[in-house]
Design an enzyme around this catalytic site. Structure first.
Site, PDB file in Angstrom:
ATOM      1  N   GLU A 167       0.843  -1.202   0.000  1.00 39.05           N
ATOM      2  CA  GLU A 167       0.000   0.000   0.000  1.00 39.05           C
ATOM      3  C   GLU A 167       0.873   1.245   0.000  1.00 39.05           C
ATOM      4  OE1 GLU A 167      -2.535   1.817  -0.033  1.00 39.05           O
ATOM      5  OE2 GLU A 167      -4.377   0.680   0.282  1.00 39.05           O
TER       6      GLU A 167
ATOM      7  N   ASN B  11      -9.613   5.775   2.983  1.00 31.28           N
ATOM      8  CA  ASN B  11      -8.601   5.313   2.034  1.00 31.28           C
ATOM      9  C   ASN B  11      -8.457   6.365   0.937  1.00 31.28           C
ATOM     10  OD1 ASN B  11      -6.876   3.077   1.527  1.00 31.28           O
ATOM     11  ND2 ASN B  11      -8.588   1.681   1.873  1.00 31.28           N
TER      12      ASN B  11
ATOM     13  N   ASP C 202     -10.076   1.759  -3.302  1.00 31.41           N
ATOM     14  CA  ASP C 202      -8.975   1.698  -2.343  1.00 31.41           C
ATOM     15  C   ASP C 202      -8.107   2.936  -2.540  1.00 31.41           C
ATOM     16  OD1 ASP C 202      -6.929   0.840  -0.557  1.00 31.41           O
ATOM     17  OD2 ASP C 202      -7.349  -1.249  -1.004  1.00 31.41           O
TER      18      ASP C 202
END
Length: 291
Positions: A22, A150, A200
């Site tokens: 991420e 997010n 996301d």
């Protein structure tokens, strides 16, 4: 942008088996890509030219890490906010979260303030929040009532702020004061159909369009500032997690991915970092944390 003509990618630029890769951020000065593996607590740095990577193992979960102006990183962690030096030594500077919580995605605005979303470990509905960390290491809660915040980003002029709440399947737009840290006029910019995955991580290009990784949706989509889908980039992984522009011309789209929760063969590329060239867009430069 059509899927067929968008790029020569995706190419695996950094092979890996990250549980949840991420927070990719392009370090223009070093010409390196930084990203994390959230549950493993790893902070990775990769050279796209050589393909070489180095990693720092942190003693906590880390949702994102951003370079600091004076060197090292600021990290959004299970405790709150921490500083990390180049050898991996971590100091918690702002412990503001409960044991049942952690920080998730985080990104700096043009003034070097770090914005970060917190969530509970079990993604309890409405218990997430948006925080802003100032250069003097004080912080405040900007927005409550989220679940899994997010995908943060700003329009090129800084007057619009974008935030995804993954569990809600929505991306919100807010009016933002570029010099302040207040958000007003929240509205839903984009909502994903249930079968299309969850929004996301995201990045915003120089034209003001959003590039959004769809977790569980096998793709990145490009969305206009009005919320229209302009195109998509399919990926050979089920859980793309975030994306950012990098390279000397900020014209390469890097995409992180995750293996968490999937029963995969050992040679499945999930957990790797991918790159798309020639997507007919240029990104905005990342800002280092000013603290």
């Amino acid at each position: 942008m059509s899927a067929a003509a968008a790029s020569t990618g995706p190419q695996i630029v950094f092979p890996g088996k990250a549980r949840v890769a991420e927070g990719p951020v392009w370090d223009a000065g070093a010409r390196r890509l930084h990203w994390v593996d959230i549950p493993a607590g790893h902070l990775h740095t990769g050279d796209p030219v050589t393909g070489r990577t180095s990693s720092l193992a942190l003693p906590t979960q880390v949702g994102a890490a951003v370079p600091r102006r004076g060197g090292g990183f600021v990290a959004a962690t299970s405790e709150g906010f921490a500083s990390v030096d180049t050898e991996g030594s971590m100091t918690v500077r702002r412990a503001i979260l409960l044991d049942s919580e952690r920080m998730n995605d985080a990104k700096c605005d043009q003034y070097g303030r770090l914005w970060a979303g917190s969530t509970t470990m079990d993604f309890h509905h409405g218990k997430g929040a948006l925080h802003v960390l100032m250069p003097d290491w004080t912080s405040r809660v900007v927005l409550e009532g989220l679940t899994l915040p997010n995908g943060l980003g700003w329009s090129p002029d800084g007057h619009t702020f974008y935030l995804a709440d993954s569990m809600a399947g929505e991306i919100y737009a807010f009016d933002a004061d570029p010099e302040g840290s207040g958000l007003t006029r929240r509205r839903t910019l984009f909502r994903t159909p249930g079968h299309a995955g969850m929004p996301d991580g995201l990045t915003v290009d120089a034209a003001g369009c959003l590039w959004v990784a769809l977790w569980g949706g096998d793709r990145v989509v490009r969305i206009s500032p009005d919320g229209d889908v302009l195109g998509e980039l399919p990926l050979p992984v089920h859980q793309p997690s975030s994306c950012t522009f990098g390279g000397p011309g900020l014209d390469v789209l890097y995409v992180t991915s995750a293996r968490e929760g999937l029963d995969l063969a050992d040679d499945d590329p999930a957990g790797s970092v991918f790159a798309f060239d020639r997507v007919d867009a240029v990104g905005l430069p990342a800002t280092a944390f000013a603290g």
